[in-house]
Design a protein around this motif. Structure first.
Motif, PDB file in Angstrom:
ATOM      1  N   SER A  26       0.814  -1.191  -0.027  1.00 51.01           N
ATOM      2  CA  SER A  26       0.000   0.043  -0.083  1.00 51.01           C
ATOM      3  C   SER A  26       0.857   1.321  -0.078  1.00 51.01           C
ATOM      4  O   SER A  26       2.012   1.200   0.248  1.00 51.01           O
ATOM      5  CB  SER A  26      -1.091  -0.045   1.359  1.00 51.01           C
ATOM      6  OG  SER A  26       0.072   0.242   2.344  1.00 51.01           O
ATOM      7  N   ARG A  27       0.391   2.373  -0.359  1.00 48.60           N
ATOM      8  CA  ARG A  27       0.864   3.637  -0.167  1.00 48.60           C
ATOM      9  C   ARG A  27       1.661   3.751   1.060  1.00 48.60           C
ATOM     10  O   ARG A  27       2.785   4.491   1.347  1.00 48.60           O
ATOM     11  CB  ARG A  27       0.128   4.715  -0.670  1.00 48.60           C
ATOM     12  CG  ARG A  27      -0.220   4.983  -2.015  1.00 48.60           C
ATOM     13  CD  ARG A  27      -1.234   6.305  -2.610  1.00 48.60           C
ATOM     14  NE  ARG A  27      -1.330   5.906  -3.872  1.00 48.60           N
ATOM     15  CZ  ARG A  27      -2.484   6.554  -4.530  1.00 48.60           C
ATOM     16  NH1 ARG A  27      -3.054   7.246  -3.747  1.00 48.60           N
ATOM     17  NH2 ARG A  27      -2.620   6.362  -5.586  1.00 48.60           N
ATOM     18  N   ALA A  28       0.797   3.550   2.269  1.00 55.29           N
ATOM     19  CA  ALA A  28       1.360   3.752   3.523  1.00 55.29           C
ATOM     20  C   ALA A  28       2.559   2.995   3.649  1.00 55.29           C
ATOM     21  O   ALA A  28       3.715   3.438   4.575  1.00 55.29           O
ATOM     22  CB  ALA A  28       0.258   3.443   4.517  1.00 55.29           C
ATOM     23  N   VAL A 156      15.486   2.354  -9.625  1.00 57.66           N
ATOM     24  CA  VAL A 156      14.788   1.905  -8.630  1.00 57.66           C
ATOM     25  C   VAL A 156      13.793   2.852  -7.990  1.00 57.66           C
ATOM     26  O   VAL A 156      12.567   2.747  -7.858  1.00 57.66           O
ATOM     27  CB  VAL A 156      15.643   1.296  -7.246  1.00 57.66           C
ATOM     28  CG1 VAL A 156      14.860   1.094  -6.068  1.00 57.66           C
ATOM     29  CG2 VAL A 156      16.416   0.278  -7.686  1.00 57.66           C
ATOM     30  N   GLY A 157      14.145   4.112  -7.830  1.00 58.36           N
ATOM     31  CA  GLY A 157      13.352   5.316  -7.546  1.00 58.36           C
ATOM     32  C   GLY A 157      12.071   5.497  -8.574  1.00 58.36           C
ATOM     33  O   GLY A 157      10.925   5.753  -8.065  1.00 58.36           O
ATOM     34  N   LEU A 158      12.316   5.327  -9.773  1.00 55.89           N
ATOM     35  CA  LEU A 158      11.334   5.324 -10.686  1.00 55.89           C
ATOM     36  C   LEU A 158      10.368   4.604 -10.886  1.00 55.89           C
ATOM     37  O   LEU A 158       9.283   4.526 -10.625  1.00 55.89           O
ATOM     38  CB  LEU A 158      11.891   5.611 -12.099  1.00 55.89           C
ATOM     39  CG  LEU A 158      12.718   6.904 -12.532  1.00 55.89           C
ATOM     40  CD1 LEU A 158      13.247   6.471 -13.765  1.00 55.89           C
ATOM     41  CD2 LEU A 158      11.572   7.951 -12.493  1.00 55.89           C
ATOM     42  N   PHE A 164       3.952   3.706  -6.364  1.00 52.84           N
ATOM     43  CA  PHE A 164       3.462   4.399  -5.564  1.00 52.84           C
ATOM     44  C   PHE A 164       2.072   4.712  -6.015  1.00 52.84           C
ATOM     45  O   PHE A 164       0.890   5.072  -5.462  1.00 52.84           O
ATOM     46  CB  PHE A 164       4.104   5.467  -5.075  1.00 52.84           C
ATOM     47  CG  PHE A 164       3.595   6.450  -3.859  1.00 52.84           C
ATOM     48  CD1 PHE A 164       3.485   6.019  -2.665  1.00 52.84           C
ATOM     49  CD2 PHE A 164       2.958   7.606  -4.451  1.00 52.84           C
ATOM     50  CE1 PHE A 164       2.820   6.861  -1.576  1.00 52.84           C
ATOM     51  CE2 PHE A 164       2.352   8.330  -3.299  1.00 52.84           C
ATOM     52  CZ  PHE A 164       2.523   7.874  -1.871  1.00 52.84           C
ATOM     53  N   VAL A 165       2.173   5.270  -7.210  1.00 51.89           N
ATOM     54  CA  VAL A 165       1.043   5.985  -8.073  1.00 51.89           C
ATOM     55  C   VAL A 165       0.108   4.847  -8.151  1.00 51.89           C
ATOM     56  O   VAL A 165      -1.209   5.090  -7.996  1.00 51.89           O
ATOM     57  CB  VAL A 165       1.643   6.537  -9.210  1.00 51.89           C
ATOM     58  CG1 VAL A 165       0.097   6.697 -10.256  1.00 51.89           C
ATOM     59  CG2 VAL A 165       2.212   7.741  -9.167  1.00 51.89           C
ATOM     60  N   ARG A 166       0.380   3.600  -8.399  1.00 50.33           N
ATOM     61  CA  ARG A 166      -0.704   2.376  -8.836  1.00 50.33           C
ATOM     62  C   ARG A 166      -1.282   1.800  -7.612  1.00 50.33           C
ATOM     63  O   ARG A 166      -1.927   1.253  -7.499  1.00 50.33           O
ATOM     64  CB  ARG A 166       0.197   1.293  -9.537  1.00 50.33           C
ATOM     65  CG  ARG A 166       0.264   1.652 -10.897  1.00 50.33           C
ATOM     66  CD  ARG A 166       0.948   0.763 -11.783  1.00 50.33           C
ATOM     67  NE  ARG A 166       1.217   0.973 -13.076  1.00 50.33           N
ATOM     68  CZ  ARG A 166       1.969   0.306 -14.164  1.00 50.33           C
ATOM     69  NH1 ARG A 166       2.196  -0.827 -13.566  1.00 50.33           N
ATOM     70  NH2 ARG A 166       1.979   0.568 -15.225  1.00 50.33           N
ATOM     71  N   ALA A 167      -0.272   2.174  -6.291  1.00 49.01           N
ATOM     72  CA  ALA A 167      -0.923   1.415  -5.021  1.00 49.01           C
ATOM     73  C   ALA A 167      -2.027   2.101  -4.644  1.00 49.01           C
ATOM     74  O   ALA A 167      -2.380   3.413  -4.784  1.00 49.01           O
ATOM     75  CB  ALA A 167       0.379   1.573  -4.088  1.00 49.01           C
ATOM     76  N   GLU A 168      -2.832   1.430  -3.852  1.00 46.06           N
ATOM     77  CA  GLU A 168      -4.095   1.870  -3.286  1.00 46.06           C
ATOM     78  C   GLU A 168      -3.664   2.294  -1.675  1.00 46.06           C
ATOM     79  O   GLU A 168      -2.857   1.768  -1.111  1.00 46.06           O
ATOM     80  CB  GLU A 168      -4.947   0.760  -3.134  1.00 46.06           C
ATOM     81  CG  GLU A 168      -5.242   0.229  -4.669  1.00 46.06           C
ATOM     82  CD  GLU A 168      -6.436  -0.875  -4.198  1.00 46.06           C
ATOM     83  OE1 GLU A 168      -7.350  -1.131  -3.445  1.00 46.06           O
ATOM     84  OE2 GLU A 168      -6.576  -1.539  -5.440  1.00 46.06           O
ATOM     85  N   PRO A 169      -4.565   3.304  -1.287  1.00 49.78           N
ATOM     86  CA  PRO A 169      -4.328   3.611   0.247  1.00 49.78           C
ATOM     87  C   PRO A 169      -4.935   2.747   0.979  1.00 49.78           C
ATOM     88  O   PRO A 169      -5.477   1.659   0.639  1.00 49.78           O
ATOM     89  CB  PRO A 169      -5.293   4.960   0.242  1.00 49.78           C
ATOM     90  CG  PRO A 169      -6.157   4.869  -1.067  1.00 49.78           C
ATOM     91  CD  PRO A 169      -5.439   4.061  -2.214  1.00 49.78           C
ATOM     92  N   LEU A 170      -4.588   2.644   2.439  1.00 52.19           N
ATOM     93  CA  LEU A 170      -4.987   1.581   3.128  1.00 52.19           C
ATOM     94  C   LEU A 170      -6.640   1.676   3.403  1.00 52.19           C
ATOM     95  O   LEU A 170      -7.022   2.710   3.568  1.00 52.19           O
ATOM     96  CB  LEU A 170      -4.362   1.919   4.608  1.00 52.19           C
ATOM     97  CG  LEU A 170      -2.847   1.570   4.839  1.00 52.19           C
ATOM     98  CD1 LEU A 170      -2.395   2.163   6.215  1.00 52.19           C
ATOM     99  CD2 LEU A 170      -2.808   0.148   4.898  1.00 52.19           C
TER     100      LEU A 170
END
Length: 172
Positions: A26-28, A156-158, A164-170
């Motif tokens: 997740s983003r968190a 790796v940062g990219l 991060f953009v594709r991840a969902e929030p908790l």
């Protein structure tokens, strides 16, 4: 290690754990691992280099006597908030920072350079003979190895940004 290599190493370590456990980050969790990979230096370097409160840029926050209890507290809070995976991500990031600062001394078996891991019970190894950020960057040599590592960390940062953009929030 430089901040970007600490971040890349911690993220890749967390990503490896997630792949092994078939877990989608997740983003968190991604934020937790990046914060934790930077935290020891964000505490120790300013307090040692700018304010002369600590004896070394690797002392208080690099000590296992702080790292382990802090990681357990963060894990307990995350667990209480029903998101232990965020606490685990923090612990992985923090541990990766300490491993990243220790691997050369371990590889060449120079345990006297690892005394900061038990500060203040043991004195920190005097690895930093400069006192500020400008001194630090003035001593950085742009070598082929530095450029390769920087490019790898940037790649790796990219990947991190894309994830991060594709991840969902908790979930709540």
């Amino acid at each position: 290690m430089f901040p970007w290599t600490h971040a890349a190493f911690g993220y890749l370590l967390l990503l490896s754990v997630a792949v092994l456990l078939h877990h989608r980050l997740s983003r968190a969790e991604l934020i937790a691992v990046i914060v934790a990979t930077q935290l020891p230096d964000l505490v120790d370097k300013p307090l040692a280099w700018w304010f002369s409160i600590l004896p070394s840029g690797r002392s208080l926050a690099h000590s296992l006597l702080v790292a382990v209890p802090l990681s357990l507290i963060i894990l307990a809070i995350a667990w209480y908030l029903t998101h232990p995976e965020v606490g685990l991500a923090f612990g992985v990031g923090y541990a990766s920072h300490l491993v990243g600062d220790s691997y050369i001394a371990l590889y060449y078996w120079r345990p006297e350079e690892l005394t900061y891991l038990l500060w203040p019970l043991l004195p920190p190894y005097p690895y930093d003979d400069f006192v500020g950020l400008t001194d630090f960057f003035s001593q950085v040599a742009i070598t082929r190895n530095f450029v390769i590592i920087f490019i790898a960390a940037t790649a790796v940062g990219l990947g991190f940004v894309v994830q991060f953009v594709r991840a969902e929030p908790l979930p709540r």
